[in-house]
Every structure is written in C-alpha cells, then in structure tokens.
Design an enzyme around this catalytic site. Structure first.
Site, short mmCIF file in Angstrom:
data_model
loop_
_atom_site.label_atom_id
_atom_site.label_comp_id
_atom_site.label_asym_id
_atom_site.label_seq_id
_atom_site.Cartn_x
_atom_site.Cartn_y
_atom_site.Cartn_z
N PHE A 125 0.86 -1.19 0.00
CA PHE A 125 0.00 0.00 0.00
C PHE A 125 0.90 1.25 0.00
O PHE A 125 1.87 1.32 0.76
CB PHE A 125 -0.89 -0.03 1.25
CG PHE A 125 -1.98 1.00 1.22
CD1 PHE A 125 -3.13 0.79 0.46
CD2 PHE A 125 -1.86 2.19 1.93
CE1 PHE A 125 -4.14 1.74 0.43
CE2 PHE A 125 -2.87 3.14 1.89
CZ PHE A 125 -4.01 2.92 1.15
N ASP A 196 1.32 -5.15 8.25
CA ASP A 196 0.22 -4.21 8.13
C ASP A 196 -1.06 -5.05 7.99
O ASP A 196 -1.20 -5.82 7.04
CB ASP A 196 0.43 -3.30 6.91
CG ASP A 196 -0.58 -2.17 6.86
OD1 ASP A 196 -1.71 -2.35 7.36
OD2 ASP A 196 -0.25 -1.10 6.31
N TYR A 221 -10.93 2.10 10.43
CA TYR A 221 -12.17 2.52 9.74
C TYR A 221 -12.62 1.57 8.64
O TYR A 221 -13.60 1.82 7.98
CB TYR A 221 -12.01 3.94 9.16
CG TYR A 221 -10.75 4.16 8.34
CD1 TYR A 221 -10.67 3.76 7.01
CD2 TYR A 221 -9.63 4.77 8.91
CE1 TYR A 221 -9.52 3.97 6.28
CE2 TYR A 221 -8.47 4.99 8.18
CZ TYR A 221 -8.43 4.58 6.86
OH TYR A 221 -7.28 4.78 6.14
N LYS A 222 -11.88 0.47 8.44
CA LYS A 222 -12.29 -0.49 7.40
C LYS A 222 -13.20 -1.54 8.03
O LYS A 222 -14.30 -1.22 8.46
CB LYS A 222 -11.04 -1.07 6.74
CG LYS A 222 -10.29 0.00 5.94
CD LYS A 222 -8.94 -0.44 5.42
CE LYS A 222 -8.32 0.70 4.62
NZ LYS A 222 -6.88 0.55 4.46
N ARG A 370 -13.06 -3.04 -7.05
CA ARG A 370 -13.05 -3.89 -5.87
C ARG A 370 -14.44 -3.98 -5.27
O ARG A 370 -15.14 -2.97 -5.15
CB ARG A 370 -12.17 -3.27 -4.77
CG ARG A 370 -10.71 -3.24 -5.00
CD ARG A 370 -9.97 -2.88 -3.71
NE ARG A 370 -10.53 -1.72 -3.01
CZ ARG A 370 -9.98 -1.17 -1.94
NH1 ARG A 370 -8.88 -1.68 -1.43
NH2 ARG A 370 -10.51 -0.12 -1.36
C1 LIG Z 1 -6.04 1.68 4.41
C2 LIG Z 1 -4.63 1.36 4.60
C3 LIG Z 1 -3.77 2.23 5.27
C4 LIG Z 1 -4.31 3.55 5.73
O1 LIG Z 1 -3.44 4.38 6.37
P1 LIG Z 1 -4.00 5.72 7.03
O2 LIG Z 1 -2.86 6.32 7.69
O3 LIG Z 1 -5.12 5.32 7.94
O4 LIG Z 1 -4.56 6.58 5.94
C5 LIG Z 1 -2.46 1.83 5.47
N1 LIG Z 1 -2.01 0.63 5.00
C6 LIG Z 1 -2.83 -0.21 4.34
C7 LIG Z 1 -2.31 -1.54 3.87
C8 LIG Z 1 -4.15 0.12 4.11
O5 LIG Z 1 -4.96 -0.71 3.44
#
Ligand SMILES: *Cc1c(COP(=O)(O)O)cnc(C)c1O
Length: 411
Positions: A125, A196, A221-222, A370
C-alpha cells in the site's frame, strides 16, 4: 448447490450471522461493497456518541479523563488484541496507520540495531512505502530502504535486513500472504517483521503471537467499522518493549505525563507508543466497532466471507459471462480475504455506473474494481442483486455516459 436467487434467500435465513445486519445502519437501496474502505455505521455508535458528547463532554468535562477517556487507547488496544492473537498490553489504539508505521519501523530498527535495511514490496500500500521514504530521507545513515517486487522478497531477505514491512492482505487483489511462513523465513536470517493488518483485521482470523510476529499496525475505519479517520492500532510484541526508544516522543508516551518534567523518559509498556492527547471521540466510535467484532465467531465470519466471495465469482461467470472483466483476486477461497476484485479497461466508468444504481464498489488505478465482502451486513441475496445490476450495466452500455469520464477526487 445451484446458485439461484431462491437458494440464496434460503441461505440468508439460516445464516448464523444473520442477526448482525440489524446492528448496522445500512442505507436503503444500497448494496455496500466498500466496507473494506469505510465500514458502515453501527447503530450503537449513534447512541454512544450522543452520550459521550452530551454527558461525558457536556457535563463531565475534564473529569471524564478519569472515567474512561484516559485509559481508552490501552483498553481498546486490549480488545483489539483479542482479534489479532496478541496479549493484553501489546496493542494500543492510537493515531493513523501511517503514523503508526513510522513508530514501528523505528522500533524495529532499534530492536535490530546492527542492520539498516528495511525491505518492502513495491506492490505494498503506497502509504507504507511513503513512510519508509520519509524516514530514509531524514536519517539516511540509520535506514536504507529497499523496495522490491513481491516475487523477489525471498531473494532479498538476507543478513542485512533489519526489518521486513509487508501487508498481510493485498489491498487490490485480496491475496493473503502466509504470515507464519514469511515471519519464520525472516527470523531465520535475523530480520524482524512488521505486518500491516489494515485489510485483515475484522475480515480474517489473525494470530500474531502464533506467528511470532514482532510488530503490526492496522486500520480502524475499514472492517472494524470505527468511522471515517478512526484511530488505527499498533502491536509491539512484549519482548520488543524494552529496546524501543520513541522518536515521536510526545508527552502521552512519557512514563509520567503529568509530572510535567523537562526530560522525556518513555513509558516502559505499550503506552510508549502513544504520542499526543488521544482523540476521544474517534476512540469512542472505534470502540463500538471493535466491541461488535469481539462478539463474532470468526469461524462463522470467515466461512461466510469465503462463500460470499465464491458465489460472486461464480455468478460473474455464469450469469454475467464475465463481460470483459478479469478476476484478479485468487479464485482459491483459502487465499482470498475480504474482497473480490476484477480488472476491466473501463473499470472507472463501470464503477461509477454501478454506484448510480446503488451498488457501492470502488476503483483502484489503473483498472481495478473492488467489491468488499463484509459478512456482518452483506447478505447472500445482495450478491445476486449486485451481479444482476452489473449485467444490466454492461448490456445496456450504461457506463458510457459522459459524466462517468470525470474522475472523483476521492475514490
Ligand atoms: C487503508 C490502509 C492504510 C491507511 O493508512 P491511514 O494512515 O489510515 O490513511 C495503510 N495501510 C494499508 C495496507 C491500508 O490498506
């Protein structure tokens, strides 16, 4: 089993998770496939937020720090620990995932101080890679970032690597990386591993300590349904607490924040990974989402997730004849986590046309659509309805409307 609408309605009636849907506010007329991007609002969150605002903030004011606010990061961290196979005292709910990546990368380098390389995968990501780049530009003498293609990670994993930063579930394809196997390989060459879990938590069972993971971070938040911009979380295995010396050395990570001494001395426990004053409203909403997940049987959840995904894929073939979509998620249920993704050269326009019909999915460049699979509030019959809408959109060429060519700034 033949997949008919009637059969799917029947499956919904016997679904062991069927009572969870009413615990969420799922707007009328939507089939929501974006729970892997922003989870829906739990009903209880509305009540709880109102209570916090009116009573705890409105009436209790500063006293409320003593009655539930001050220990919220640790308390919620302990609840999250039960969802990821960690022990009490190893997890803190704080800050965004990006900021937490900074903290754990630093902690990993400190725990493995004779090496400088932090290895990651070019398909990780973006924020994970960006955080590494920022750290490297500030402290090139302390960290050397190596980004390699995923197939090459094994080759690059050697005695120079201090830490490996990987995401367990790929944000585009939903592919699950074998955490246990990879962690073991990394440890064999003396490297630590940071996982992660942003697309894993709340979607698949996770056993960090069973994998002997060193550090982890993830998103609130997911699949945790903690609300927009909810605090994330950070896991540090107990054995690494002692070597860590926070560089984001804010006063909430101090051993005695309220001693107001001039010198920073970090807390010895997981609290050292806090930085500034915790965002109470965000934490309260996050806790509601976490509490819901803590009451779920993850075996049921995972089984339903696999079934929903498999039915989606089957219907796309049988009912929709694929229509130019290529499945990029693993076909194998065991390797696919909480979303089903397809590539299509007109992916963006199609995703917009679907949204206008209440099928809320998302688009990831260059061509990926997705569909997040959230078993707590998605029904089997929703999958049938969604694929039917996809078929209609494709057959009517509805997606060709000019308005869909303009890109939204948030997708
Ligand atoms: C959604 C997501 C993030 C989000 O990071 P934020 O700091 O909350 O914006 C980080 N890593 C992965 C793999 C994600 O899917």
């Amino acid at each position: 089993m033949q997949i008919t609408k009637e059969n799917l309605i029947q499956l919904d009636k016997t679904d062991p998770l069927r009572n969870f849907r009413k615990k969420f506010h799922v707007p009328e007329g939507f089939v929501y496939f974006d729970g892997n991007s922003l989870g829906v609002l739990p009903e209880i969150t509305k009540e709880r937020m109102q209570e916090v605002i009116e009573h705890e903030w409105g009436e209790g004011l500063i006293n409320s720090w003593l009655t539930g606010w001050g220990d919220a990061p640790k308390r919620i961290g302990d609840k999250i620990a039960t969802l990821i196979g960690a022990d009490s005292g190893e997890v803190i709910a704080a800050d965004s995932t990006s900021i937490n990546i900074f903290k754990v990368v630093v902690a990993a380098l400190q725990a493995n101080p004779t090496r400088k390389v932090v290895l990651s995968d070019s398909d990780n990501f973006p924020t994970d890679l960006y955080m590494l780049q920022g750290l490297e530009s500030f402290a090139p003498d302390k960290i050397k970032v190596k980004i390699t293609e995923s197939f090459d990670i094994d080759n690059q994993l050697n005695e120079e690597v201090s830490a490996l930063l990987l995401t367990e579930v790929h944000y585009k394809t939903g592919l699950i990386t074998n955490m246990k196997e990879v962690t073991k390989k990394a440890h064999e060459v003396g490297a630590l591993v940071i996982w992660d879990l942003s697309h894993s938590i709340g979607s698949i069972p996770i056993d960090l300590n069973g994998c002997e993971a060193d550090f982890a971070i993830g998103c609130g938040y997911k699949f945790l349904n903690g609300g927009p911009g909810a605090p994330g979380f950070l896991f540090a295995a107990k054995k690494h607490h002692e070597s860590s010396k926070p560089i984001l050395s804010g006063w909430f990570g101090h051993r005695e924040p309220f001693a107001f001494s001039g010198e920073y001395i970090s807390a010895e426990d997981i609290n050292q990974f806090q930085c500034g004053t915790p965002p109470v409203l965000g934490l309260v909403a996050l806790e509601c989402g976490v509490d819901l997940l803590c009451n779920v049987d993850f075996e049921d959840l995972r089984l339903k997730s696999k079934k929903l995904g498999a039915i989606f894929i089957s219907l796309m073939k049988d009912m929709c004849n694929m229509h130019g979509f290529t499945l990029i998620s693993p076909q194998n249920d065991e390797k696919r986590a909480g979303h089903v993704s397809f590539s299509h050269e007109k992916g963006y326009e199609i995703s917009r046309a679907l949204k206008s019909r209440g099928i809320i999915c998302d688009f990831r460049t260059p061509d990926v659509i997705r569909f997040g699979i959230t078993p707590l509030y998605l029904r089997y019959q929703d999958i049938y309805y969604a694929v039917k809408q996809i078929k209609i959109v494709m057959e009517s060429a509805d997606w060709r409307k000019e308005e869909y060519l303009v890109r939204d700034s948030y997708t």
